[in-house]
Design a protein around this motif. Structure first.
Motif, PDB file in Angstrom:
ATOM      1  N   MET A 164      -4.325  -5.067  -8.290  1.00  0.00           N
ATOM      2  CA  MET A 164      -4.098  -3.589  -8.644  1.00  0.00           C
ATOM      3  C   MET A 164      -2.742  -3.444  -9.161  1.00  0.00           C
ATOM      4  O   MET A 164      -2.039  -2.392  -9.312  1.00  0.00           O
ATOM      5  N   GLY A 165      -2.045  -4.463  -9.412  1.00  0.00           N
ATOM      6  CA  GLY A 165      -0.557  -4.458 -10.059  1.00  0.00           C
ATOM      7  C   GLY A 165       0.582  -4.028  -9.152  1.00  0.00           C
ATOM      8  O   GLY A 165       1.641  -3.695  -9.331  1.00  0.00           O
ATOM      9  N   VAL A 166       0.073  -4.139  -7.879  1.00  0.00           N
ATOM     10  CA  VAL A 166       0.875  -3.822  -6.631  1.00  0.00           C
ATOM     11  C   VAL A 166       2.312  -5.125  -6.682  1.00  0.00           C
ATOM     12  O   VAL A 166       1.580  -6.262  -6.616  1.00  0.00           O
ATOM     13  N   GLU A 185       1.522   4.220 -11.169  1.00  0.00           N
ATOM     14  CA  GLU A 185       0.842   4.173 -12.307  1.00  0.00           C
ATOM     15  C   GLU A 185      -0.575   3.062 -12.004  1.00  0.00           C
ATOM     16  O   GLU A 185      -0.421   2.564 -10.996  1.00  0.00           O
ATOM     17  N   GLY A 186      -1.773   3.740 -12.501  1.00  0.00           N
ATOM     18  CA  GLY A 186      -2.852   2.842 -12.256  1.00  0.00           C
ATOM     19  C   GLY A 186      -3.716   3.584 -11.111  1.00  0.00           C
ATOM     20  O   GLY A 186      -4.996   2.821 -11.046  1.00  0.00           O
ATOM     21  N   GLN A 193      -0.382  -3.589   0.336  1.00  0.00           N
ATOM     22  CA  GLN A 193      -0.560  -2.092   1.117  1.00  0.00           C
ATOM     23  C   GLN A 193       0.284  -1.147   0.221  1.00  0.00           C
ATOM     24  O   GLN A 193       0.900  -1.633  -0.285  1.00  0.00           O
ATOM     25  N   MET A 194      -0.185  -0.003   0.525  1.00  0.00           N
ATOM     26  CA  MET A 194       0.610   1.127  -0.131  1.00  0.00           C
ATOM     27  C   MET A 194       0.468   2.415   0.580  1.00  0.00           C
ATOM     28  O   MET A 194      -0.555   2.643   1.150  1.00  0.00           O
ATOM     29  N   THR A 195       1.638   3.075   0.984  1.00  0.00           N
ATOM     30  CA  THR A 195       1.526   4.556   1.572  1.00  0.00           C
ATOM     31  C   THR A 195       0.684   5.326   0.508  1.00  0.00           C
ATOM     32  O   THR A 195       0.663   5.233  -0.714  1.00  0.00           O
ATOM     33  N   VAL A 196       0.114   6.622   1.064  1.00  0.00           N
ATOM     34  CA  VAL A 196      -0.759   7.418   0.442  1.00  0.00           C
ATOM     35  C   VAL A 196       0.270   8.025  -0.701  1.00  0.00           C
ATOM     36  O   VAL A 196      -0.068   8.001  -1.851  1.00  0.00           O
ATOM     37  N   ASP A 197       1.544   8.394  -0.183  1.00  0.00           N
ATOM     38  CA  ASP A 197       2.432   9.117  -1.425  1.00  0.00           C
ATOM     39  C   ASP A 197       2.758   8.198  -2.357  1.00  0.00           C
ATOM     40  O   ASP A 197       2.817   8.401  -3.657  1.00  0.00           O
ATOM     41  N   ALA A 198       2.912   6.746  -1.959  1.00  0.00           N
ATOM     42  CA  ALA A 198       3.302   5.755  -3.035  1.00  0.00           C
ATOM     43  C   ALA A 198       2.082   5.671  -4.203  1.00  0.00           C
ATOM     44  O   ALA A 198       2.133   5.442  -5.262  1.00  0.00           O
ATOM     45  N   ILE A 199       0.853   5.675  -3.468  1.00  0.00           N
ATOM     46  CA  ILE A 199      -0.506   5.612  -4.399  1.00  0.00           C
ATOM     47  C   ILE A 199      -0.434   6.920  -5.380  1.00  0.00           C
ATOM     48  O   ILE A 199      -0.808   6.766  -6.484  1.00  0.00           O
TER      49      ILE A 199
END
Length: 424
Positions: free
Chosen positions: A422-424, A376-377, A366-372
């Protein structure tokens, strides 16, 4: 930032027209059956109506130049309403993130099976509460880079069965748009009825169903499934083998079908194969269901797609963090529209969402939209610079961080040959 300065977060939502849970009780006692049914119907109509918000937000981002989508205008009959820059960036970022995950899944499942003609495999995408979403149209119309040197168009994506599930009224409206648009008819064949793969069920809790012994009992599945409003079309490029299925179905019917797998209400969706690689997409959809129904919908697909080695993935876009000052205002804005997101009470944090997916998938991120946006990537630096120039950059960076930090993209996957890390 003061509460009045917080923008209405409804306009950031996308892919709407969802089934949802009923509103809370009002007054001192339990509502009558008719009042409860009326409240549920009213809530469902409100949720369906927010599909217009999603279409307008998408068109705003397209008209300004954030996104390329030649079909967005077809689903907004009125004038373009320009959204705030932070809303446009939010629409751009989560659309880009979901597109990347979809492309990665399609690329990784391109060699897992073969169809009867010996072509590359058929893959399935299932969009829950698709509304007026245009992702299938964009996938079907995208051409390969080699098309520039060919006398005939070469589709970039082939052998995709794209399934959209939404309320009957939403499916009917989309069908009417497809039939009325020469632009859409240039990429889709004439839609035909989708014959039900399982017997249709009644939509009334009070209508009796006849048992084997001749007795009657209340129908076990009260939610709408309308095969007569479901339809099917093929992509116009004959070499693509792409198909679009639109299922007129309240998702709660799938949830009920999942919880009673041996009942006569068991639903099998036409055109959906249990053995093909499948990716589910839920853009602010499952959050309108009760937590139990949301879990049951995922269970329907996780049990239907088999064996376990068959690739299955889910991409989820939902709000989080309802407990801080911004989150409370977010919930208040939703309540002002008589909209509730019951799962937000259970999956409150990004980590809750990730743990949630591990119930049906071997891996989850999971990632927040601002973190996305920052990571990178996802969005290349050159592309970020282009987006920044569209509206002169963001003056309200604090507001962007706050807003985008309350929405996440979460994704899970299982099966052989699929890795959506996705490298998260």
């Amino acid at each position: 930032m003061s509460a009045p300065a917080i923008p209405n977060l409804l306009s950031l939502r996308g892919g709407l027209g969802r089934a949802g849970g009923g509103r809370g009780r009002r007054g001192g006692g339990p509502p009558s059956a008719s009042a409860s049914a009326s409240a549920t119907a009213q809530h469902d109509a409100t949720i369906q109506g927010t599909d217009d918000d999603a279409a307008i937000s998408r068109l705003s981002a397209v008209e300004i130049g954030y996104l390329g989508d030649p079909f967005a205008r077809l689903f907004v009959p009125g004038p373009v309403v320009r959204r705030l820059p932070i809303i446009n960036r939010g629409t751009y970022t989560r659309t880009t993130a979901i597109d990347l995950l979809v492309d990665r899944f399609l690329a990784q499942t391109a060699g897992t099976t073969a169809d009867d003609a010996g072509q590359e495999p058929t893959r399935q995408i299932v969009s829950l509460g698709a509304g007026t979403d245009t992702r299938a149209l964009r996938l079907f119309s995208e051409l390969s880079s080699s098309s520039s040197s060919s006398t005939t168009p070469i589709p970039k994506h082939r052998n995709i069965a794209y399934h959209e599930i939404d309320f009957p009224a939403i499916c009917t409206r989309k069908l009417q748009t497809v039939r009325a648009s020469l632009q859409l008819r240039s990429i889709l064949s004439d839609p035909v009825p989708a014959a039900p793969a399982s017997p249709p069920t009644s939509t009334s809790t009070t209508s009796p169903s006849t048992q084997e012994d001749g007795s009657s009992s209340p129908n076990p599945n009260p939610y709408p499934y309308s095969p007569s409003s479901s339809w099917h079309s093929r992509a116009a490029y004959p070499t693509s083998n792409n198909q679009l299925w639109c299922h007129a179905l309240d998702l709660r019917a799938l949830a009920h079908s999942s919880s009673t797998p041996t009942s006569p209400s068991k639903i099998t969706l036409p055109g959906l194969s249990p053995t093909l690689p499948t990716l589910l997409i839920s853009e602010c959809c499952l959050c309108y269901l009760s937590p139990a129904d949301a879990r049951a919908v995922l269970a329907y697909f996780s049990s239907h797609i088999s064996p376990p080695e068959t690739p299955l993935g889910l991409v989820l876009y939902e709000p989080v963090r309802p407990d801080d000052a911004f989150g409370r205002m977010m919930v208040s804005n939703l309540a002002a529209r008589r909209i509730r997101m019951p799962t937000l009470d259970v999956y409150r944090s990004p980590q809750d969402q990730e743990r949630r997916l591990l119930g049906d998938f071997a891996h989850a991120r999971q990632m927040t939209v601002d973190a996305i946006w920052d990571a990178e990537g996802w969005v290349p630096e050159e592309e970020k610079e282009r987006v920044e120039r569209l509206e002169g950059g963001l003056d309200e960076l604090e507001e962007w961080k706050l807003l985008a930090g309350h929405y996440i993209v979460a994704w899970g996957w299982r099966g052989v040959g699929v890795d959506l890390d996705m490298g998260v």
